[in-house]
Design a protein around this motif. Structure first.
Motif, mmCIF file in Angstrom:
data_model
loop_
_atom_site.group_PDB
_atom_site.id
_atom_site.type_symbol
_atom_site.label_atom_id
_atom_site.label_comp_id
_atom_site.label_asym_id
_atom_site.label_seq_id
_atom_site.Cartn_x
_atom_site.Cartn_y
_atom_site.Cartn_z
ATOM 1 N N LEU A 215 -45.258 30.802 -24.649
ATOM 2 C CA LEU A 215 -44.996 31.686 -23.515
ATOM 3 C C LEU A 215 -45.340 30.982 -22.209
ATOM 4 C CD1 LEU A 215 -45.775 35.464 -23.318
ATOM 5 C CD2 LEU A 215 -46.322 33.979 -21.389
ATOM 6 N N LEU A 216 -44.398 30.989 -21.281
ATOM 7 C CA LEU A 216 -44.629 30.415 -19.955
ATOM 8 C C LEU A 216 -45.077 31.504 -18.996
ATOM 9 C CD1 LEU A 216 -44.473 27.986 -18.004
ATOM 10 C CD2 LEU A 216 -42.105 28.658 -17.525
ATOM 11 N N ALA A 217 -46.287 31.370 -18.447
ATOM 12 C CA ALA A 217 -46.824 32.325 -17.485
ATOM 13 C C ALA A 217 -46.413 31.907 -16.082
ATOM 14 C CB ALA A 217 -48.342 32.395 -17.595
ATOM 15 N N VAL A 265 -40.666 32.288 -24.718
ATOM 16 C CA VAL A 265 -40.839 33.599 -24.093
ATOM 17 C C VAL A 265 -41.187 33.397 -22.623
ATOM 18 C CG1 VAL A 265 -42.068 35.804 -24.127
ATOM 19 C CG2 VAL A 265 -41.711 34.547 -26.267
ATOM 20 N N MET A 266 -40.539 34.190 -21.752
ATOM 21 C CA MET A 266 -40.859 34.084 -20.316
ATOM 22 C C MET A 266 -40.553 35.398 -19.631
ATOM 23 S SD MET A 266 -39.618 31.295 -17.452
ATOM 24 C CE MET A 266 -37.883 31.581 -17.731
ATOM 25 N N TRP A 267 -41.433 35.769 -18.725
ATOM 26 C CA TRP A 267 -41.192 36.881 -17.803
ATOM 27 C C TRP A 267 -40.886 36.269 -16.439
ATOM 28 C CZ3 TRP A 267 -41.850 42.398 -17.389
ATOM 29 C CH2 TRP A 267 -41.858 42.875 -16.075
ATOM 30 N N LEU A 268 -39.870 36.791 -15.752
ATOM 31 C CA LEU A 268 -39.573 36.383 -14.381
ATOM 32 C C LEU A 268 -39.540 37.615 -13.488
ATOM 33 C CD1 LEU A 268 -36.753 33.670 -14.572
ATOM 34 C CD2 LEU A 268 -39.165 33.338 -14.019
ATOM 35 N N LEU A 290 -36.302 36.641 -22.845
ATOM 36 C CA LEU A 290 -36.384 36.575 -21.390
ATOM 37 C C LEU A 290 -36.540 37.994 -20.891
ATOM 38 C CD1 LEU A 290 -36.206 35.229 -18.602
ATOM 39 C CD2 LEU A 290 -33.716 35.467 -18.736
ATOM 40 N N ILE A 291 -37.654 38.252 -20.189
ATOM 41 C CA ILE A 291 -37.899 39.566 -19.599
ATOM 42 C C ILE A 291 -37.884 39.398 -18.094
ATOM 43 C CG2 ILE A 291 -39.371 41.609 -19.590
ATOM 44 C CD1 ILE A 291 -40.386 39.005 -22.004
ATOM 45 N N ALA A 292 -37.123 40.233 -17.418
ATOM 46 C CA ALA A 292 -37.082 40.209 -15.954
ATOM 47 C C ALA A 292 -37.382 41.606 -15.448
ATOM 48 C CB ALA A 292 -35.711 39.746 -15.459
ATOM 49 N N GLY A 293 -38.037 41.696 -14.304
ATOM 50 C CA GLY A 293 -38.369 43.016 -13.774
ATOM 51 C C GLY A 293 -39.263 42.926 -12.560
ATOM 52 N N GLY A 294 -39.933 44.019 -12.285
ATOM 53 C CA GLY A 294 -40.779 44.110 -11.100
ATOM 54 C C GLY A 294 -40.089 44.823 -9.962
ATOM 55 N N GLU A 295 -38.798 44.631 -9.841
ATOM 56 C CA GLU A 295 -37.927 45.320 -8.891
ATOM 57 C C GLU A 295 -36.593 45.526 -9.592
ATOM 58 O OE1 GLU A 295 -38.828 46.394 -5.981
ATOM 59 O OE2 GLU A 295 -40.753 45.341 -5.730
#
Length: 475
Positions: A215-217, A265-268, A290-295
């Motif tokens: 997982l890349l933080a 695994v990565m969140w952006l 790949l998880i993207a979010g926050g906005e």
């Protein structure tokens, strides 16, 4: 996890029954565990596997555990007690991960602090959180010297064994994240151990990590998503790769890390996701998740990834810090060419999400209301602010009385609506819509608010006395 979509449009029991069906998310997971205890299990299972790395620096599970235990013992020696709040004034680093886990092992909650913020801001957070001690490095010591007990994360000392005797419950505070939301006023969100445990314990088949993952933080330690990154890797025996600052500045650098470290695994954050999707969408093809979010995500950016660089699983993640990072997810396999928004999906396992009308009733499919979320990911409340906690964390009147989150729901302040298939669509902040309506009213002009396109119809916003409804007409 029970499927929600087949039952959502069943008419027999009305909106409340449909909403309950859509929130039937209970699955088995170690809900009575705590973060340090689960990490210790991974240490026993794979002591010599690499736990965390950053650039050329790396550490095994066993060596990380030893450092955590030493630091936790030292924290107790300087007076840290269970229930205290301890600051971690550190950049994204192996030291930062060590400090977070050590604070929790000592029975306290860690508060991540940004060493690059102005000193007065850091000191204000220390006061607001009644911080008992700060873990940092020598270079940042002057920021807090004289205002808290300072513990150097790199100092070594023989173990006393004090932290071995600490007992941690699943409802004890694990960390505090300050978030200003849309108000601009910082609020300390207190999150218990159970909240991140329910998120990373393979309880949801849509996001099930394993020891084979890397997982890349990419997020700052002061952002709640960093907790998902750290614990998602380390509580599953995976390898956590901490991105260096320059990695996130250019697509070439990020793609190089993905290939070189074999990231799976990565969140952006939405902003970074949009930037990378524009210039290098194919870089994500090798990812398992790949998880993207926050906005809100750009539909065009999503379509670019689907067309040129689709990973194994591509998720739009929605969730406030008050519900430990992720409340709902949507697996993106296709997106209509004319879609104006990206769905936020359905609740995570052991989480709930309701669309609630202005009159307090559960909205039906197509009706716009405020999104209330709950379940085992729910925060304990706001630090030292009982009034705000009572106003935003309310009793769960819709689900079974035995539901997770102690029968409470968090009022997000976001507007959403249920599609006929039970999938949630996000419309933006409630207060932003109120300001828009006020501006239109003050100007004496009629101002229409467009809604996203539903899969089955052309939606339109129409106003009722107690709710806003998306009316649908056939083509």
């Amino acid at each position: 996890m029970t499927s929600t979509l087949d039952n959502f449009s069943t008419p027999e029991s009305g909106h409340r029954a449909r909403a309950r069906w859509s929130n039937d998310t209970a699955t088995a997971y170690p809900r009575n565990s705590n973060i340090p205890g689960m990490f210790a299990e991974q240490v026993a299972a794979r002591p010599h596997a690499i736990a965390v790395c950053q650039g050329e620096e790396w550490i095994t599970y066993l060596e990380l555990y030893k450092r955590i235990c030493e630091l936790a013992d030292r924290l107790i020696t300087v007076g840290v007690k269970p229930g205290d709040v301890v600051g971690t004034l550190l950049e994204r680093s192996i030291a930062c991960v060590t400090a977070a886990l050590a604070v929790m092992r000592a029975g306290a909650a860690y508060l991540p602090l940004d060493p690059h913020q102005p000193r007065h801001r850091v000191l204000q957070l220390l006061r607001d959180a009644s911080v008992s001690a700060v873990v940092t490095i020598g270079a940042h010591k002057t920021l807090v010297d004289g205002h808290a007990r300072v513990v150097d994360v790199h100092a070594r000392a023989p173990r006393t064994g004090a932290s071995d005797r600490v007992r941690i419950g699943p409802d004890d505070p694990a960390y505090v994240i300050f978030t200003s939301g849309s108000t601009g006023v910082p609020k300390g969100v207190v999150v218990p151990h159970r909240s991140p445990v329910r998120l990373v314990s393979r309880s949801d088949e849509r996001l099930a990590m394993s020891a084979q993952d890397v997982l890349l933080a990419t997020t700052s330690p002061t952002i709640d998503v960093s907790c998902f990154e750290y614990f998602g890797a380390l509580l599953n025996g995976a390898r956590l790769v901490l991105a260096q600052g320059d990695t996130l500045l250019a697509a070439d650098a990020l793609e190089g890390v993905l290939r070189r470290e074999h990231i799976t695994v990565m969140w952006l954050s939405a902003g970074l996701f949009h930037q990378m999707a524009e210039v290098r969408p194919q870089m994500f093809m090798s990812l398992r998740y790949l998880i993207a979010g926050g906005e809100a995500l750009s539909p065009e950016a999503v379509r670019r990834i689907l067309a040129h660089g689709r990973p194994g699983v591509f998720l739009n993640g929605y969730g406030p810090a008050e519900n430990s990072s992720l409340s709902t997810v949507h697996a993106m396999t296709e997106l209509a060419p004319d879609a104006e928004t990206v769905p936020i999906g359905t609740p995570m396992a052991n989480s709930t999400a309701y669309v609630v009308r202005e009159d307090g009733a559960v909205a039906g499919p197509g009706e716009v209301g405020e999104l209330w979320v709950g379940g085992d990911g729910l925060a304990l409340g706001y630090l030292q602010d009982q009034d705000l906690t009572a106003a935003r964390f309310v009793p769960d009147r819709f689900g079974p009385q035995t539901a997770g989150g102690a029968g409470r729901l968090y009022k997000t302040g976001d507007l959403a609506w249920w599609r006929a298939d039970g999938v949630l669509e996000f419309l933006g902040r409630k207060d932003a819509r109120s300001r828009l309506a006020a501006t239109a009213s003050n100007s004496g002009k009629s101002r229409s608010i467009s809604a996203p396109t539903a899969p089955c119809a052309r939606p339109r916003l129409s106003h009722r006395e107690t709710a806003t409804t998306i009316g649908c007409w056939p083509d």
